[in-house]
Scaffold this motif. Sequence first.
Motif, PDB file in Angstrom:
ATOM      1  N   ALA A 241       5.001 -52.777  65.872  1.00 46.69           N
ATOM      2  CA  ALA A 241       4.313 -52.705  64.573  1.00 46.69           C
ATOM      3  C   ALA A 241       3.916 -54.127  64.195  1.00 46.69           C
ATOM      4  CB  ALA A 241       5.233 -52.103  63.512  1.00 46.69           C
ATOM      5  N   THR A 242       2.613 -54.410  64.155  1.00 45.44           N
ATOM      6  CA  THR A 242       2.163 -55.785  64.014  1.00 45.44           C
ATOM      7  C   THR A 242       0.994 -55.929  63.037  1.00 45.44           C
ATOM      8  OG1 THR A 242       1.306 -57.695  65.277  1.00 45.44           O
ATOM      9  CG2 THR A 242       0.722 -55.525  66.113  1.00 45.44           C
ATOM     10  N   ASN A 243       1.073 -56.941  62.186  1.00 47.54           N
ATOM     11  CA  ASN A 243      -0.066 -57.326  61.343  1.00 47.54           C
ATOM     12  C   ASN A 243      -1.032 -58.134  62.202  1.00 47.54           C
ATOM     13  OD1 ASN A 243       1.167 -56.231  59.072  1.00 47.54           O
ATOM     14  ND2 ASN A 243       1.797 -58.190  58.224  1.00 47.54           N
ATOM     15  N   GLN A 244      -2.294 -57.788  62.161  1.00 47.00           N
ATOM     16  CA  GLN A 244      -3.307 -58.509  62.943  1.00 47.00           C
ATOM     17  C   GLN A 244      -4.515 -58.830  62.065  1.00 47.00           C
ATOM     18  OE1 GLN A 244      -3.009 -59.815  66.021  1.00 47.00           O
ATOM     19  NE2 GLN A 244      -0.869 -59.157  65.876  1.00 47.00           N
ATOM     20  N   SER A 245      -4.282 -59.673  61.058  1.00 48.43           N
ATOM     21  CA  SER A 245      -5.349 -60.018  60.112  1.00 48.43           C
ATOM     22  C   SER A 245      -6.470 -60.829  60.756  1.00 48.43           C
ATOM     23  CB  SER A 245      -4.781 -60.774  58.912  1.00 48.43           C
ATOM     24  OG  SER A 245      -4.299 -62.042  59.310  1.00 48.43           O
ATOM     25  N   GLY A 246      -6.230 -61.365  61.943  1.00 47.92           N
ATOM     26  CA  GLY A 246      -7.287 -62.071  62.655  1.00 47.92           C
ATOM     27  C   GLY A 246      -8.505 -61.201  62.916  1.00 47.92           C
ATOM     28  N   LEU A 247      -8.291 -59.883  63.001  1.00 49.41           N
ATOM     29  CA  LEU A 247      -9.429 -58.961  63.138  1.00 49.41           C
ATOM     30  C   LEU A 247     -10.330 -59.043  61.909  1.00 49.41           C
ATOM     31  CD1 LEU A 247      -7.881 -55.707  64.676  1.00 49.41           C
ATOM     32  CD2 LEU A 247      -9.730 -57.071  65.647  1.00 49.41           C
ATOM     33  N   ALA A 248      -9.732 -58.905  60.726  1.00 53.09           N
ATOM     34  CA  ALA A 248     -10.511 -58.938  59.479  1.00 53.09           C
ATOM     35  C   ALA A 248     -11.147 -60.301  59.258  1.00 53.09           C
ATOM     36  CB  ALA A 248      -9.611 -58.584  58.294  1.00 53.09           C
ATOM     37  N   ARG A 249     -10.509 -61.321  59.760  1.00 51.29           N
ATOM     38  CA  ARG A 249     -10.999 -62.693  59.568  1.00 51.29           C
ATOM     39  C   ARG A 249     -12.039 -63.099  60.617  1.00 51.29           C
ATOM     40  NH1 ARG A 249      -6.939 -65.030  56.090  1.00 51.29           N
ATOM     41  NH2 ARG A 249      -5.034 -63.820  56.200  1.00 51.29           N
ATOM     42  N   GLY A 250     -12.307 -62.215  61.574  1.00 51.71           N
ATOM     43  CA  GLY A 250     -13.304 -62.501  62.601  1.00 51.71           C
ATOM     44  C   GLY A 250     -12.836 -63.485  63.666  1.00 51.71           C
ATOM     45  N   LYS A 251     -11.530 -63.665  63.801  1.00 54.70           N
ATOM     46  CA  LYS A 251     -10.984 -64.602  64.803  1.00 54.70           C
ATOM     47  C   LYS A 251     -11.033 -64.005  66.200  1.00 54.70           C
ATOM     48  CE  LYS A 251      -9.707 -67.608  61.677  1.00 54.70           C
ATOM     49  NZ  LYS A 251     -10.340 -68.912  61.543  1.00 54.70           N
ATOM     50  N   PHE A 252     -10.982 -62.683  66.275  1.00 53.61           N
ATOM     51  CA  PHE A 252     -11.089 -61.956  67.539  1.00 53.61           C
ATOM     52  C   PHE A 252     -11.566 -60.545  67.201  1.00 53.61           C
ATOM     53  CE2 PHE A 252      -6.673 -61.952  66.097  1.00 53.61           C
ATOM     54  CZ  PHE A 252      -6.371 -60.605  66.003  1.00 53.61           C
ATOM     55  N   ASP A 253     -11.979 -59.811  68.225  1.00 57.04           N
ATOM     56  CA  ASP A 253     -12.465 -58.453  67.975  1.00 57.04           C
ATOM     57  C   ASP A 253     -11.524 -57.425  68.600  1.00 57.04           C
ATOM     58  OD1 ASP A 253     -13.127 -58.263  70.725  1.00 57.04           O
ATOM     59  OD2 ASP A 253     -15.212 -58.830  70.356  1.00 57.04           O
ATOM     60  N   LEU A 254     -11.852 -56.162  68.419  1.00 53.27           N
ATOM     61  CA  LEU A 254     -10.996 -55.082  68.891  1.00 53.27           C
ATOM     62  C   LEU A 254     -10.809 -55.122  70.403  1.00 53.27           C
ATOM     63  CD1 LEU A 254      -9.324 -52.833  67.743  1.00 53.27           C
ATOM     64  CD2 LEU A 254     -11.306 -51.331  67.862  1.00 53.27           C
ATOM     65  N   ASP A 255     -11.846 -55.492  71.142  1.00 55.37           N
ATOM     66  CA  ASP A 255     -11.719 -55.604  72.599  1.00 55.37           C
ATOM     67  C   ASP A 255     -10.690 -56.669  72.969  1.00 55.37           C
ATOM     68  OD1 ASP A 255     -13.579 -53.599  73.072  1.00 55.37           O
ATOM     69  OD2 ASP A 255     -15.253 -54.998  73.338  1.00 55.37           O
TER      70      ASP A 255
END
Length: 189
Positions: free
Chosen positions: A49-63
Motif C-alpha cells: 500500500a503506497t502513496n505515489q503523489s509523483g504521478l499527480a505531480r507529473g514526475k513519472f507516468d503510469l507506465d
Amino acid sequence: MKLIILDRDGVINHDRNDYVKSADECVPVEGSIEAIARLHQAGYTVVVATNQSGLARGKFDLDDLEAIHHKLTRLVEEQGGEISAIFYCPHAPEDNCKCRKPKTGLLDAIEAEFNTSVEGVRFIGDTLRDIQAGESKACLPILVKSGKGSATLADLQQTTDPELAALLTRLPVFENLAAVADDLLSQQD
C-alpha cells in the motif's frame, strides 16, 4: 489468510527526495526482497500500500510506475516469493482524496479485494502516515528505521503530543523489513 501489508518506498526499496521515477531508480533495501519471499513461503499474503503523489505531480507516468512494480514483483518471484497485490494512491496531498495515507482508502481497497478485514494485520511502514493509517483500521503497525523511519522515530521520541507519545509506547520498531521477517518467522518455529 495471513495478510501482511507493506509500504513501498523506504521499506521495500530506497526512498528518494526526488521520487522513485523509473525502474532503474528503484533500488531494493538490503534484504527486503528476500524478506518478502520468506514471508510468502511461510504462508503470508504480502500486499503493498503506497502513496505515489509523483504521478499527480507529473514526475513519472503510469507506465513508469508499472515498470517499477513489475521490477519489484519479478525480483521477489526470482527469490521464490510473491507480492499478491500493489495498491497505490496516485493523488497529491492537496487533492484531499480518501486513499492517500494516513487516510484509509488503500486499506479499505485491500479489504474489498481480499474479502477480509485488516484488523490485527501487521502494517509495516517508515512514516507516521503509514502508522496512522494502520492505527485507524486497527492494524498492528510496525515502524522500520530504513527510509524515513529513523527520522520518524526521532520525531516521535521528541513529540509533546500525548497521543503520539502513547503511540510510540506500543509501536514495535525494527531496523528494516528483513529484521521484521526474522522476528515474525522466529515466532512460527
